[in-house]
Design a protein around this motif. Structure first.
Motif, PDB file in Angstrom:
ATOM      1  N   ILE A  93     -25.630 -22.954  47.737  1.00 55.54           N
ATOM      2  CA  ILE A  93     -24.597 -23.954  47.517  1.00 55.54           C
ATOM      3  C   ILE A  93     -23.841 -24.155  48.832  1.00 55.54           C
ATOM      4  CG2 ILE A  93     -22.528 -24.542  46.188  1.00 55.54           C
ATOM      5  CD1 ILE A  93     -23.507 -22.623  44.029  1.00 55.54           C
ATOM      6  N   PRO A  94     -23.611 -25.395  49.243  1.00 57.91           N
ATOM      7  CA  PRO A  94     -22.839 -25.619  50.474  1.00 57.91           C
ATOM      8  C   PRO A  94     -21.497 -24.889  50.408  1.00 57.91           C
ATOM      9  CG  PRO A  94     -23.797 -27.669  49.701  1.00 57.91           C
ATOM     10  CD  PRO A  94     -24.051 -26.661  48.630  1.00 57.91           C
ATOM     11  N   PRO A  95     -21.089 -24.236  51.486  1.00 52.66           N
ATOM     12  CA  PRO A  95     -19.842 -23.460  51.478  1.00 52.66           C
ATOM     13  C   PRO A  95     -18.639 -24.230  50.968  1.00 52.66           C
ATOM     14  CG  PRO A  95     -21.068 -23.056  53.499  1.00 52.66           C
ATOM     15  CD  PRO A  95     -21.796 -24.159  52.773  1.00 52.66           C
ATOM     16  N   SER A  96     -18.591 -25.527  51.275  1.00 52.22           N
ATOM     17  CA  SER A  96     -17.435 -26.332  50.858  1.00 52.22           C
ATOM     18  C   SER A  96     -17.381 -26.519  49.346  1.00 52.22           C
ATOM     19  CB  SER A  96     -17.479 -27.705  51.530  1.00 52.22           C
ATOM     20  OG  SER A  96     -18.672 -28.398  51.171  1.00 52.22           O
ATOM     21  N   SER A 103     -20.260 -16.914  43.550  1.00 54.49           N
ATOM     22  CA  SER A 103     -21.495 -16.734  44.307  1.00 54.49           C
ATOM     23  C   SER A 103     -21.862 -18.018  45.045  1.00 54.49           C
ATOM     24  CB  SER A 103     -22.630 -16.351  43.355  1.00 54.49           C
ATOM     25  OG  SER A 103     -23.869 -16.336  44.028  1.00 54.49           O
ATOM     26  N   SER A 104     -22.482 -17.860  46.199  1.00 53.50           N
ATOM     27  CA  SER A 104     -22.946 -19.019  46.966  1.00 53.50           C
ATOM     28  C   SER A 104     -24.361 -19.420  46.556  1.00 53.50           C
ATOM     29  CB  SER A 104     -22.908 -18.709  48.463  1.00 53.50           C
ATOM     30  OG  SER A 104     -23.779 -17.626  48.758  1.00 53.50           O
ATOM     31  N   ILE A 105     -24.902 -18.743  45.531  1.00 50.22           N
ATOM     32  CA  ILE A 105     -26.246 -19.027  45.044  1.00 50.22           C
ATOM     33  C   ILE A 105     -26.183 -19.617  43.637  1.00 50.22           C
ATOM     34  CG2 ILE A 105     -28.526 -18.085  44.499  1.00 50.22           C
ATOM     35  CD1 ILE A 105     -27.895 -17.917  47.425  1.00 50.22           C
TER      36      ILE A 105
END
Length: 232
Positions: A93-96, A103-105
């Protein structure tokens, strides 16, 4: 443009399209993994206390190697009492766009490969002692010992006849049950020899057998240590 040239151009375009499709499939496959999901959730800590799935990644399940999974798998309808083998897609997932403490996933269900009833969940209950060391439990001074198995927290607890005790589950499979050391209160009661025997037998537990509503705890040689009956 001649017919031959047109056919040649069409062949080139089809080849490029096929290559692109193959590349897209390969790219997708690189993000897909085998997930095993355990049959019960456990208490875990994320932003706050919550109930988490337990997972393993890979083709085979390794006993005792479950990891807490704080996220969700989109499209997956989990039901307690079943172990699952899934194919899951992981996407960054884009950080923004990542919420705080998330989670970033992104996990998405691709395929539910297997769903199997797990006999281990039958242990999650309260059991009353019926026999110990080959003899029926009989005591006029002590309470009947109990064993409560809580898979959701990985703990055992109960009363040894006199004192309350608790401990951890170190390993559990459809045949194996290994407990950590038990801690107990220190009240003194008449007939403490029976309570001491209960703890001695509990320290030997390496496995179990379930027959309907009866639970038999076994030692490392599969010999019976104690028999319990499910509490209604």
């Amino acid at each position: 443009m001649t017919i031959n040239n047109l056919l040649f151009l069409t062949l080139i375009l089809l080849t490029l399209a096929c290559n692109q499709t193959t590349e897209e499939k390969d790219a997708t496959a690189e993000n897909e993994f085998i997930y095993w999901v355990n049959s019960y959730k456990v208490v875990c800590t994320g932003v706050g206390e919550q109930m988490c799935l337990q997972i393993q990644r890979g083709e085979k399940v390794i006993p005792g190697a479950w990891e807490n999974f704080h996220n969700e798998i989109q499209g997956f309808d989990w039901q307690p009492g079943y172990t699952y083998k899934l194919k899951v897609r992981e996407n960054e997932i884009p950080p923004s766009q990542v919420p705080a403490d998330a989670s970033s996933i992104k996990h998405t269900l691709v395929e539910e490969i297997q769903k199997k009833l797990d006999p281990v969940v039958r242990l999650h209950d309260i059991w009353a002692l019926e026999a110990i060391d080959g003899k029926a439990w009989e005591s006029t001074t002590l309470e009947r010992p109990t064993l409560e198995i809580k898979l959701t927290t990985g703990q055992v607890m109960g009363i040894d006849g006199c004192n309350r005790y608790h401990g951890s589950i170190e390993n559990i499979t459809p045949k194996k049950l290994v407990l950590g050391p038990l801690a107990a209160t220190k009240k003194a009661c008449p007939g403490m020899a029976q309570s001491d025997l209960f703890h001695k037998q509990m320290a030997k537990v390496q496995g179990y057998r379930l027959d309907e509503l009866q639970l038999t705890l076994l030692d490392g040689d599969s010999q019976p240590l104690m028999q319990f009956k499910k509490v209604d």
